[in-house]
Design an enzyme around this catalytic site. Structure first.
Site, PDB file in Angstrom:
ATOM      1  N   ARG A  94      -8.397   4.573  -2.922  1.00 48.15           N
ATOM      2  CA  ARG A  94      -7.632   4.527  -1.677  1.00 48.15           C
ATOM      3  C   ARG A  94      -8.020   3.321  -0.832  1.00 48.15           C
ATOM      4  NH1 ARG A  94      -7.154  10.701   0.601  1.00 48.15           N
ATOM      5  NH2 ARG A  94      -6.814  11.744  -1.382  1.00 48.15           N
ATOM      6  N   GLU A 165       3.632   9.675  -2.695  1.00 51.35           N
ATOM      7  CA  GLU A 165       3.433  10.058  -1.296  1.00 51.35           C
ATOM      8  C   GLU A 165       2.950   8.867  -0.464  1.00 51.35           C
ATOM      9  OE1 GLU A 165       0.096  12.570  -0.262  1.00 51.35           O
ATOM     10  OE2 GLU A 165       1.270  13.744   1.149  1.00 51.35           O
TER      11      GLU A 165
HETATM   12  N1  5AD Z   1      -8.709  18.143  -5.584  1.00 47.71           N
HETATM   13  C1  5AD Z   1      -8.260  19.173  -4.839  1.00 47.71           C
HETATM   14  N2  5AD Z   1      -8.054  19.113  -3.529  1.00 47.71           N
HETATM   15  C2  5AD Z   1      -8.349  17.955  -2.905  1.00 47.71           C
HETATM   16  N3  5AD Z   1      -8.278  17.598  -1.616  1.00 47.71           N
HETATM   17  C3  5AD Z   1      -8.668  16.318  -1.513  1.00 47.71           C
HETATM   18  N4  5AD Z   1      -9.017  15.838  -2.717  1.00 47.71           N
HETATM   19  C4  5AD Z   1      -8.826  16.845  -3.603  1.00 47.71           C
HETATM   20  C5  5AD Z   1      -9.013  16.963  -5.002  1.00 47.71           C
HETATM   21  N5  5AD Z   1      -9.456  15.947  -5.727  1.00 47.71           N
HETATM   22  C6  5AD Z   1      -7.811  18.447  -0.541  1.00 47.71           C
HETATM   23  C7  5AD Z   1      -8.875  18.860   0.444  1.00 47.71           C
HETATM   24  C8  5AD Z   1      -8.029  19.153   1.661  1.00 47.71           C
HETATM   25  C9  5AD Z   1      -6.814  18.289   1.517  1.00 47.71           C
HETATM   26  C10 5AD Z   1      -6.593  17.293   2.596  1.00 47.71           C
HETATM   27  O1  5AD Z   1      -6.915  17.697   0.263  1.00 47.71           O
HETATM   28  O2  5AD Z   1      -9.570  19.992  -0.005  1.00 47.71           O
HETATM   29  O3  5AD Z   1      -7.533  20.464   1.586  1.00 47.71           O
END
Ligand code: 5AD
Length: 477
Positions: A94, A165
């Site tokens: 990112r 997105e």
């Molecule tokens: N896998 C699952 N959920 C994720 N989030 C961020 N990275 C991951 C990932 N690799 C989720 C966080 C939060 C949201 C902004 O994104 O747990 O709920």
């Protein structure tokens, strides 16, 4: 619209940012996208869901290594019942730190578990992305939070993803401190131009501005204005399929009104500027703020988000897990959030939100507020949505609560009213009319009287933490 010559010049630079960029061959990528079946195309699945008033389920998920990532997505599809699948990108990617992502990949191989918080798609490259997409029998989307997401877009779209997105505002203001808005808007115009180029060649890629922004007490008119501007910016570059998003606030009437008006207003502004042919769908994000650490309580929050999604008839819902308070969930916890949501979506399928005075009031209010902001942005832009957006942030005409960016005023103060709907205690420089502001003031005053205290900063703080502590309105016990 970015002209062809400058787009292709820029493309050479973008593809040169990391060695895997050299594997992107535009014509071959088009051919590959053409070979993807309709059932796996994001836009097709969304429009079918909208026609059948179905709400689709989508998790977030991403790990460092290709094979584990495939296994994770398969699990969420099969055991979690996800309709749409994500690929969440890691933080190094990112920030365009591909050297560090490479290190994370090596460490993950050594440790035998993911040492990154997402899938480093740029490092893995086009072929690996195709392997992921081909292994999963569902539409796949790239989900991230990347201010400069040009190379990531090139690689993942050539790699078979059918939705992307983000946006120049929504992936800047909540995610970065020092990134000038005009820069990120320009970088996202490149992404939209790329998607527009696919569209001109018959390949529809879905685009989704990031709706929830900072996820912290965002008044619907603010996130709606950003979603509409990013939709207009995308449409200008030839994008034909857009999903606009909103983060659940917690008051059911406000949330249902928000999803309904988000679709209507986005279509209204697209139409107004000659982009009536763009397909619009909606996404509701389950609560994006702090979660209770107790998993049983977290399921309660998830279920309430699922109810808001079902009753608002949103096209899709982004699902949380019971591990939210701890961080990235295990695949089992992620699937459990999906199944909790599935139960509510299926149970509420036949019901719709009764049209009450409260619902109508919320619809009117959100429309009035969003139109005031949009009118000001359009005026400031003098014919350019990009300039309008940058000037609007500079003037505080759009202002995102609790954002880290120094290109955001940060003057407005949101707070809940006595019903838990999100209002504003301080309007900053938002261009709202007196009558609208009075409605907010009265509602907040009623709450304050009920709690026997003055409205103020402590109330805002209490509201930020309320849900994680088992309430919606941060009333002292
Ligand atoms: N896998 C699952 N959920 C994720 N989030 C961020 N990275 C991951 C990932 N690799 C989720 C966080 C939060 C949201 C902004 O994104 O747990 O709920």
């Amino acid at each position: 619209m970015i002209d062809f010559d400058s787009f292709f010049d820029e493309r050479k630079t973008v593809l040169g940012q990391w060695p895997t960029g050299q594997d992107v061959d535009a014509d071959e990528a088009l051919e590959y996208q053409e070979s993807i079946s309709e059932e796996k195309r994001f836009s097709t699945r969304l429009s079918k869901a909208d026609k059948e008033s179905e709400t689709l389920l989508q998790p977030r998920a991403g790990v460092a290594l290709v094979e584990s990532h495939i296994e994770l997505l398969k699990f969420l599809h099969e055991e979690g019942g996800a309709d749409l699948l994500p690929t969440t990108i890691d933080s190094y990617t990112r920030h365009n730190k591909y050297d560090e992502a490479a290190l994370g990949i090596r460490e993950s191989e050594k440790e035998g578990r993911s040492m990154l918080n997402g899938f480093p798609a740029v490092n893995h490259g086009v072929e690996a992305c195709r392997r992921v997409c081909e292994s999963i029998d569902a539409p796949l989307q790239v989900r991230h939070g990347t201010p400069d997401a040009r190379l990531l877009a090139e690689i993942t779209l050539a790699g078979g993803f059918t939705s992307y997105e983000g946006g120049g505002i929504s992936y800047n203001i909540p995610y970065a401190k020092n990134n000038p808005l005009d820069r990120t808007i320009r970088d996202w115009q490149y992404v939209d131009r790329l998607v527009g180029w696919y569209a001109e060649n018959g390949i529809i890629i879905n685009r989704e501005p990031f709706g929830p922004l900072t996820g912290t007490l965002i008044p619907p008119c603010i996130s709606h204005a950003v979603a509409i501007i990013e939709s207009l910016l995308a449409a200008e570059q030839g994008v034909l399929d857009i999903t606009v998003g909103y983060g659940q606030g917690g008051n059911l009437a406000q949330d249902v009104a928000a999803i309904k008006t988000l679709r209507e207003l986005t279509e209204e502004y697209l139409q107004m500027f000659g982009y009536g042919d763009v397909a619009v769908s909606t996404v509701l994000h389950q609560w994006m703020g702090g979660f209770p650490p107790d998993e049983a309580k977290a399921y309660g929050v998830i279920a309430w988000g699922a109810a808001a999604a079902a009753l608002s008839k949103t096209t899709k819902v982004i699902v949380k897990s019971p591990h939210e308070a701890q961080g990235v969930p295990t695949k089992e916890a992620n699937a459990m959030g999906l199944r909790t949501t599935r139960q509510l979506i299926d149970m509420l399928r036949e019901q719709s939100m009764p049209v009450t005075h409260q619902l109508e009031e919320e619809v009117d209010l959100i429309k009035r507020e969003t139109r005031s902001i949009m009118n000001a942005v359009i005026k400031l832009g003098e014919g350019s949505f990009a300039d309008g957006a940058a000037r609007a942030f500079e003037a505080g005409v759009i202002d995102v609560p609790f954002a880290p960016s120094r290109f955001n005023r940060g003057k407005i103060l949101p707070v809940r009213d006595g019903d838990g709907a999100i209002r504003m205690l301080d309007f900053g420089n938002l261009p709202l009319d007196q009558e609208t502001m009075q409605i907010h003031k009265d509602k907040i005053a009623r709450r304050a009287a009920g709690e026997g205290r003055e409205p103020g900063f402590q109330m805002v703080i209490d509201d930020i933490y309320a849900i994680s502590k088992g309430r919606l309105v941060g009333k002292p016990r």
